[in-house]
Design an enzyme around this catalytic site. Sequence first.
Site, PDB file in Angstrom:
ATOM      1  N   GLY B 139       0.800  -1.233   0.000  1.00  0.00           N
ATOM      2  CA  GLY B 139       0.000   0.000   0.000  1.00  0.00           C
ATOM      3  C   GLY B 139       0.824   1.269   0.000  1.00  0.00           C
ATOM      4  N   GLY B 143       4.467  -0.997  -5.881  1.00  0.00           N
ATOM      5  CA  GLY B 143       4.236  -2.130  -6.779  1.00  0.00           C
ATOM      6  C   GLY B 143       4.312  -3.480  -6.092  1.00  0.00           C
ATOM      7  CB  SER B 145      -0.480  -5.699  -5.676  1.00  0.00           C
ATOM      8  OG  SER B 145      -0.517  -4.741  -6.705  1.00  0.00           O
ATOM      9  CG  ASP B 203       2.667  -0.678 -10.382  1.00  0.00           C
ATOM     10  OD1 ASP B 203       3.073   0.324 -11.001  1.00  0.00           O
ATOM     11  OD2 ASP B 203       2.111  -0.607  -9.266  1.00  0.00           O
TER      12      ASP B 203
END
Lengths: 389, 389
Positions: B139, B143, B145, B203
């Site tokens: 968060g 990047g 995730s 990302d």
Amino acid sequence: MQVTDLYVSAPGKAILHGEHAVVHGKVALAVSLNLRTYLRLKADTFGKVCINLPNIDTFLSWDLSQLKQLVTYGKVDEVQCLDAELVRRLREFIGVSNGSLDTCSMANLSFLYLYLFCICFLSELPSLTLTVWSELPTGAGLGSSAAYSVCLAAALLCASGAIPPPLKEWEHTARWCQEELELINSWAFQGEMIIHGNPSGVDNAVGTWGGMLRFLAGKIIPLSRVPLLRILLTNTKVPRSTKVLVAGVKDKINKFPSIMVPVLDSVDAISCTCEKVLSEMTCEPITGEHYNILEELIDINQHHLNVMGVGHPALDRLCQVTLAKGLHSKLTGAGGGGCGITLLRPGSTVQELKDCGFDCWETSIGGPGVQQHSAISVKEEILEILNYY
Amino acid sequence: MQVTDLYVSAPGKAILHGEHAVVHGKVALAVSLNLRTYLRLKADTFGKVCINLPNIDTFLSWDLSQLKQLVTYGKVDEVQCLDAELVRRLREFIGVSNGSLDTCSMANLSFLYLYLFCICFLSELPSLTLTVWSELPTGAGLGSSAAYSVCLAAALLCASGAIPPPLKEWEHTARWCQEELELINSWAFQGEMIIHGNPSGVDNAVGTWGGMLRFLAGKIIPLSRVPLLRILLTNTKVPRSTKVLVAGVKDKINKFPSIMVPVLDSVDAISCTCEKVLSEMTCEPITGEHYNILEELIDINQHHLNVMGVGHPALDRLCQVTLAKGLHSKLTGAGGGGCGITLLRPGSTVQELKDCGFDCWETSIGGPGVQQHSAISVKEEILEILNYY
């Protein structure tokens, strides 16, 4: 011959937007600062000319007979460009070397030069005493030399009979008509040329017309109506060289043209937007949104000036401290230290900022240009100084 | 069926220049961050799929028989857009409501979705255990995730036999060929779509290719060669909403187009200049002047981001503290808090900055994208975590 006694004053100036960008052909907005230079002209019959500049501990007098000799080589009547020969002789007369730029010598030189201009209008030089007192700090980029030159020009043009004193018996202050202001401005520009070598003409124009001026590509346009806005003026007292700062911006533009040219365009748009908002503020009710926009423009321009490399940690600190009070600041003028201006909303107080140790003045911008005063309309403490000598 | 055990890792990303401007059609540069997400895939024969995400205390397993039922309605073989029906059934299966966006649910959802893709290449679903550990904070706009999705995609594509594990016996790390990377990237983008709804694709592209990417008008171009640069990454931990920040910039552009459009142009030129300098640094000896320019670009862009209104006092403080050590910082990503990056010159130390109480990592940018590791090439402390489950 006898001349009329008078009091005149002229305002200092601040650049609201467009400093540095103006060097690269963009619009700048200059505004009058309600910190003024006051001059008292007193006629006398001692055959002398006296000048008292208590701000800089300068008190000098010359015999008229000495001064007359300086103009025997020709008549001083050209106000478009400096009479280099007369400047050379004046330097010799008061004993200033060519390189010297100290405030005292420059003040004397420009005074004597303008004084000798009286010969254009009079058969003989008048016997008089001039006393000048300024609320402006010198060398802070606030147009103190221009306010001085404008006062000198207005007073000496009156003394020589070239323009009349505008004050009616029942008035406190009065201004000259447009044509007379143009003459004052062109004389004041002569004084500025002697002091600064190659001035832009903005400072003397603000001193003459007051209010706000739009400056673009060497053309100076006084704007008809501007609101009177309260500001806080802060002198960081960080010394800087305007020449070095201007050169640094130029280098940065040459190094990164694709990055820097858009920044100059953005500054140009800031000046134009600001001019539009200020003009709206004179013809419609002033709202919080007007102030919001003025504050946003100040913030954006301050960032742009940092991009140009003319910021300084002392100015950052000013911005931070004022922002913590909900107020918005930017540098004004050359930057790299020097002065900052903070827009004050109606009702906002600044005592806390003064308590922070800043050397600052609560004043306003947009006030009148050069004007004649009745003695009673001059602030008491200033009147006391002017009448002391 | 039996699949090969493997270790893979993928990097996080930082935006070097062009955040926000990219939304308005300008170039952005994204770089890989040498903070990586590591994944271990272990084949087993228990007829189960297990996923361990110790960063977020998530340890789950499902029977293959349960999972098989989820794909009975059709074959999962379309990687261009999400199979909305499958997503719906998966949400129902793991009990996530439609609005829920918590990290744990999103991680499970994207894992199961990608896992079920294996059926494109295999007649039956493989029994396996996946353990993922990340050096990236979640968060924070780094990047994390995407690095997770890229690792999942690479590992599951290997498990399904769609691509071979590239590592030779004698190697420590190995990468896939261009075509295989494209497949990994397109699978990872599916995972990103599940997690983020409408991701830009930047990302996962950085996670896949590493190095630096040029992003312009939706087109992502990996740049061939970039130097490995040391940076300090600082998490201000100030929470912010990317959506609100992006909307704020848009509002400001609409309010002051003539002022803001040139700022976007300037940011565009910063990205292009930076790309040029970085490319020069890979083909000529690196000099102090290269660093000077990179630092100037960082400073200018940080001012521009402040103009856009996405700065924050915590970021100002980062810039000031690092500048006092001669280092230059800017926000990275959405701003308004979040993370800042500071360029480190060779030999510069950052212990003092860490001592200032910043939550920061000394790392580098420009490192490789997704790669397979031999066990021995995985840092010991990470290996320990991956092998614990």
